[in-house]
Design an enzyme around this catalytic site. Structure first.
Site, mmCIF file in Angstrom:
data_model
loop_
_atom_site.group_PDB
_atom_site.id
_atom_site.type_symbol
_atom_site.label_atom_id
_atom_site.label_comp_id
_atom_site.label_asym_id
_atom_site.label_seq_id
_atom_site.Cartn_x
_atom_site.Cartn_y
_atom_site.Cartn_z
ATOM 1 N N VAL A 1 -6.257 5.386 -5.364
ATOM 2 C CA VAL A 1 -5.081 5.671 -4.529
ATOM 3 C C VAL A 1 -5.156 7.100 -3.979
ATOM 4 C CG1 VAL A 1 -3.528 6.386 -6.421
ATOM 5 C CG2 VAL A 1 -2.583 5.310 -4.396
ATOM 6 N N ASP A 2 -5.761 7.994 -4.751
ATOM 7 C CA ASP A 2 -5.950 9.384 -4.314
ATOM 8 C C ASP A 2 -6.716 9.416 -2.984
ATOM 9 O OD1 ASP A 2 -5.941 12.104 -4.449
ATOM 10 O OD2 ASP A 2 -7.292 12.305 -6.169
ATOM 11 N N ASP B 1 0.887 -1.160 0.000
ATOM 12 C CA ASP B 1 0.000 0.000 0.000
ATOM 13 C C ASP B 1 0.929 1.214 0.000
ATOM 14 O OD1 ASP B 1 -1.534 2.166 0.744
ATOM 15 O OD2 ASP B 1 -2.555 1.123 2.382
ATOM 16 N N ILE B 2 0.779 2.104 -0.965
ATOM 17 C CA ILE B 2 1.739 3.199 -1.116
ATOM 18 C C ILE B 2 1.766 4.124 0.108
ATOM 19 C CG2 ILE B 2 0.315 4.971 -2.264
ATOM 20 C CD1 ILE B 2 2.715 5.129 -4.319
ATOM 21 N N GLY C 1 -6.080 2.483 -13.052
ATOM 22 C CA GLY C 1 -7.266 2.104 -12.279
ATOM 23 C C GLY C 1 -8.509 2.738 -12.879
ATOM 24 N N TYR D 1 -8.969 5.459 -14.384
ATOM 25 C CA TYR D 1 -8.757 6.060 -15.708
ATOM 26 C C TYR D 1 -8.605 5.033 -16.836
ATOM 27 C CZ TYR D 1 -8.497 10.950 -14.098
ATOM 28 O OH TYR D 1 -8.786 12.200 -13.601
ATOM 29 N N ASN E 1 -6.490 13.866 -10.015
ATOM 30 C CA ASN E 1 -7.211 14.423 -11.173
ATOM 31 C C ASN E 1 -6.897 15.916 -11.266
ATOM 32 O OD1 ASN E 1 -9.145 15.969 -9.515
ATOM 33 N ND2 ASN E 1 -9.883 13.930 -8.949
ATOM 34 N N SER F 1 -2.916 5.988 -13.811
ATOM 35 C CA SER F 1 -3.943 5.834 -14.865
ATOM 36 C C SER F 1 -4.463 4.414 -15.057
ATOM 37 C CB SER F 1 -3.443 6.344 -16.233
ATOM 38 O OG SER F 1 -3.413 7.740 -16.257
#
Ligand code: AR6
Length: 360
Positions: free
Chosen positions: A32-33, A9-10, A118, A120, A23, A116
């Site tokens: 993740v955002d 997990d980042i 996920g 996107y 975005n 991108s």
């Protein structure tokens, strides 16, 4: 290891900066955002509000709130719209801008998600390839440790063709190893034969003649002829006996430095191509008896574009061998036989098959 692929997990990565797949508003979202904003707390959103958004293909940097890293780099990847809307170019630009921002802020380590890939909708195998190619290109010019963080198994895909080619290569070789003992015995016998001295003409000193005579009984074929001593000592063709004797005593580190010289590469070109950290390379360089790990030896063999036999030789210096009883070795053999010496592409495949990665 300058470029690593890890499953994690980042938000828990202890690096100088993590990259967010954001975005254009930079005001948070899903994927993740969402995870990053939740873990960082409200201070991150407050700072993002001051930035005035960010264009697709670019990135902006903030502090990291409660996260264990120092910075968050908010990169805006393209939405996938079939591939003809500059998606590739924009995704490359996201990675480059983020890496430049990290460098400007003196970050020594950075972790990226697969931007991108996920919400996107960028095809995962292509998104992964762009990430690896762009980051490794940057690492040829700059010193940094970069992680590609894979959150879930589904997020990681190498091209279907490569995966199935490797899978069938593994199958074939496991089968050969485990069911056809005769074929395996023949392979070993051939390898044994190739490792034996063969004798060819040499104008030599009396010491060399004495040495050659000592080893003559071990020669398989052809036998030395009277009047024309033959040599090919331990499989080393067209080398003087002096060179051959010297190489028998050579340590791994000495062999590596010799091979780098012979290749015409600089040290830096070689360790970067091997995905080896500069500090580790200096250690190997200064310690003649350095004991490397198997993945380090193979990483150098790949960087030097050694043949399978030469790779085996280098491994032997460090006390290792390739075998057909583990996937890792078979995958390495597959790439060497294909003549593909791109350590990052090999790592992509090794990761897909849950194997250790090359480099150190
Ligand atoms: N750690 C590492 N990777 C993760 C994590 C995590 N905690 N969570 C998800 N991923 P996505 P995008 C992976 O959708 O495609 C947001 O709403 C995930 O498996 O987060 O660039 C933004 O605000 C995938 O491989 O980002 C934008 O509106 C990768 O991170 C939009 O989504 C990226 O997936 C951006 O979409």
């Amino acid at each position: 290891m300058p470029l690593q692929i890890v499953r994690d997990d980042i938000t828990v990565m202890e690096v100088d900066a993590i990259v967010n797949a954001a975005n254009e508003s930079l005001l948070g979202g899903g994927g993740v955002d969402g995870c990053i904003h939740r873990a960082a707390g409200p201070a991150l959103l407050a700072e993002c509000k001051t930035l005035g958004g960010c264009k697709t293909g670019s990135a902006k940097i903030t502090g990291a709130g409660k996260l264990p890293c120092k910075y968050v780099i908010h990169a805006v990847g393209p939405c996938w719209m079939g591939g003809s809307h500059r998606e590739r170019e924009l995704l490359i630009s996201c990675y480059r801008t983020s890496l430049e921002l990290a460098r400007e802020h003196k970050c020594e380590s950075v972790a990226f998600p697969l931007i991108s890939s996920g919400i996107y909708g960028y095809p995962k195998d292509q998104a992964l390839k762009i990430a690896i190619d762009t980051i490794s290109e940057f690492l040829f010019e700059h010193e940094m440790t970069v992680y590609i963080v894979i959150f879930d198994r589904k997020a990681y895909e190498i091209s279907e063709k490569l995966f199935s080619d490797i899978a069938s290569y593994i199958d074939d070789h496991y089968v050969e190893e485990h069911t056809d003992n005769r074929a395996e015995r023949a392979r070993r016998f051939q390898a044994f034969e190739e490792s034996q001295p063969i004798w060819e003409s040499v104008e030599s000193s009396s010491f060399e003649k004495g040495f050659a005579a000592d080893f003559a009984p071990l020669a398989v074929s052809p036998k030395p002829k009277a009047g024309g001593l033959k040599q090919k000592v331990f499989g080393i063709k067209q080398k003087s006996l002096d060179d051959a004797i010297r190489q028998m005593d050579e340590s791994f580190s000495e062999m590596l430095l010799r091979k780098i010289d012979e290749s015409g590469m600089t040290d830096a070109e070689c360790y970067k191509k091997a995905n080896i950290d500069r500090k580790l390379f200096s250690k190997i360089r200064s310690d003649r008896l350095y004991k490397p790990s198997k993945t380090t030896v193979i990483a150098f063999a790949i960087a030097l574009e050694l043949s399978l036999a030469e790779t085996e030789d280098m491994l032997k210096k460090a006390g290792f061998a390739l075998s057909h009883s583990n996937k890792f070795d078979i995958i390495i053999e597959y790439f060497i036989e294909q003549g593909n010496y791109n350590v990052f592409e090999i790592n992509e495949a090794l990761f897909a098959f849950d194997q250790s990665l090359l480099g150190a």
